[in-house]
Design a protein around this motif. Structure first.
Motif, PDB file in Angstrom:
ATOM      1  N   ARG A 196     -13.981  -4.879 -46.564  1.00 59.22           N
ATOM      2  CA  ARG A 196     -13.760  -5.923 -46.292  1.00 59.22           C
ATOM      3  C   ARG A 196     -15.271  -6.605 -46.095  1.00 59.22           C
ATOM      4  NH1 ARG A 196      -8.580  -7.221 -42.523  1.00 59.22           N
ATOM      5  NH2 ARG A 196      -7.156  -5.702 -43.553  1.00 59.22           N
ATOM      6  N   GLU A 200     -13.881 -11.853 -43.824  1.00 59.08           N
ATOM      7  CA  GLU A 200     -12.594 -11.226 -43.687  1.00 59.08           C
ATOM      8  C   GLU A 200     -12.387 -10.419 -42.335  1.00 59.08           C
ATOM      9  OE1 GLU A 200     -11.422 -10.255 -48.350  1.00 59.08           O
ATOM     10  OE2 GLU A 200     -12.879  -9.201 -47.279  1.00 59.08           O
ATOM     11  N   GLU A 203     -11.588 -13.001 -39.315  1.00 60.20           N
ATOM     12  CA  GLU A 203     -10.668 -13.862 -39.473  1.00 60.20           C
ATOM     13  C   GLU A 203      -9.654 -13.990 -38.471  1.00 60.20           C
ATOM     14  OE1 GLU A 203      -7.247 -15.411 -42.935  1.00 60.20           O
ATOM     15  OE2 GLU A 203      -8.754 -13.737 -43.376  1.00 60.20           O
ATOM     16  N   THR A 204      -9.027 -12.711 -38.190  1.00 61.12           N
ATOM     17  CA  THR A 204      -8.245 -12.487 -37.134  1.00 61.12           C
ATOM     18  C   THR A 204      -8.916 -12.678 -35.742  1.00 61.12           C
ATOM     19  OG1 THR A 204      -6.724 -11.045 -38.615  1.00 61.12           O
ATOM     20  CG2 THR A 204      -6.223 -11.040 -36.236  1.00 61.12           C
ATOM     21  N   ARG A 222      -4.023  -6.998 -36.265  1.00 63.14           N
ATOM     22  CA  ARG A 222      -4.706  -6.989 -37.550  1.00 63.14           C
ATOM     23  C   ARG A 222      -4.138  -7.782 -38.668  1.00 63.14           C
ATOM     24  NH1 ARG A 222      -3.780  -1.778 -39.676  1.00 63.14           N
ATOM     25  NH2 ARG A 222      -5.227  -1.000 -38.264  1.00 63.14           N
ATOM     26  N   ASP A 223      -4.847  -8.615 -39.364  1.00 65.48           N
ATOM     27  CA  ASP A 223      -4.571  -9.684 -40.196  1.00 65.48           C
ATOM     28  C   ASP A 223      -3.447 -10.577 -39.775  1.00 65.48           C
ATOM     29  OD1 ASP A 223      -6.060  -8.298 -42.228  1.00 65.48           O
ATOM     30  OD2 ASP A 223      -4.739  -7.055 -42.657  1.00 65.48           O
ATOM     31  N   LYS A 224      -3.457 -10.858 -38.617  1.00 62.99           N
ATOM     32  CA  LYS A 224      -2.805 -11.890 -37.698  1.00 62.99           C
ATOM     33  C   LYS A 224      -1.320 -11.324 -37.471  1.00 62.99           C
ATOM     34  CE  LYS A 224      -5.578 -15.795 -39.897  1.00 62.99           C
ATOM     35  NZ  LYS A 224      -5.475 -16.920 -40.712  1.00 62.99           N
TER      36      LYS A 224
END
Length: 229
Positions: A196, A200, A203-204, A222-224
């Motif tokens: 990543r 990236e 982002e969350t 993780r990853d929203k």
């Protein structure tokens, strides 16, 4: 809004500070070395929303000085990102671990974040608003834990417990406190082989820092998406 990001002169911290500033928020870029902080700011395009602040989370007097400055200049802090972390100790296991190294890791990764929240949460309570993001790691998920990185993993697992504790303390206010795993990111700690980018990875963290009233608190993302502790 007013934001503070610790360990922000490089990597995910710098990217988080840059993105928040780009969204129009005033961001304090926390750095143990003020010269490195200023150098990082100088590389950011349109950095007018960024203020560099000297901050070593392993030293209580440094945290207090940062608090006094932010309170004096703004009267509030809306977003706190506890990003500062050290010692991804791949070279040892629990049996062979140098406990002095582990203590050093805990001092920054756990107790630093703990003292930061102790210091700034009352100001958020006073203003009935706050978003605290503890940058954790899948290495600290008990459900996935193995033999590696004992100091780092224990520090992040403890940070996750701290997230739950403080989320309950703040539950009567519009204050949301969550842990975020950014994934395996190309940073000094993650290495060039990570899958990543820092963008990236951030982002969350940005998403959790800007959650709306009534959203989740005391969770691990993780990853929203919520993941197991």
């Amino acid at each position: 809004m007013i934001a503070l990001v610790t360990g922000a002169n490089k990597g995910i911290g710098l990217e988080t500070a840059t993105q928040l500033a780009g969204l129009g928020h005033k961001v304090y870029l926390g750095a143990r070395d003020i010269e490195k902080g200023n150098a990082a700011k100088s590389k950011i395009n349109n950095s007018e929303n960024i203020e560099v602040i000297e901050l070593d989370v392993s030293k209580e007097d440094s945290i207090q000085k940062a608090f006094e400055r932010i309170k004096l200049e703004n009267g509030r802090l809306d977003i706190l990102v506890n990003n500062a972390a050290i010692n991804y100790d791949t070279w040892q296991d629990a049996l062979s671990a140098d406990l002095n190294n582990v203590r050093e890791t805990l001092e920054t990764n756990l107790f630093g974040a703990w003292k930061m929240i102790q210091t700034f949460l009352p100001l958020m309570q006073q203003n009935n608003y706050g978003r605290i993001v503890n940058v954790s790691s899948g290495s600290g998920a008990i459900t996935n834990m193995t033999v590696g990185t004992p100091g780092y993993s224990i520090s992040k697992a403890s940070l996750n417990i701290l997230t739950i504790n403080f989320a309950h303390i703040a539950s009567n206010y519009d204050i949301l406190i969550n842990s975020v795993c950014p994934g395996w990111v190309k940073t000094d700690m993650g290495g060039a082989g990570a899958n990543r980018s820092v963008s990236e990875g951030a982002e969350t963290i940005i998403w959790a820092a800007l959650l709306q009233k009534g959203a989740a608190s005391g969770k691990f993302f993780r990853d929203k998406k919520e993941i197991p502790f």
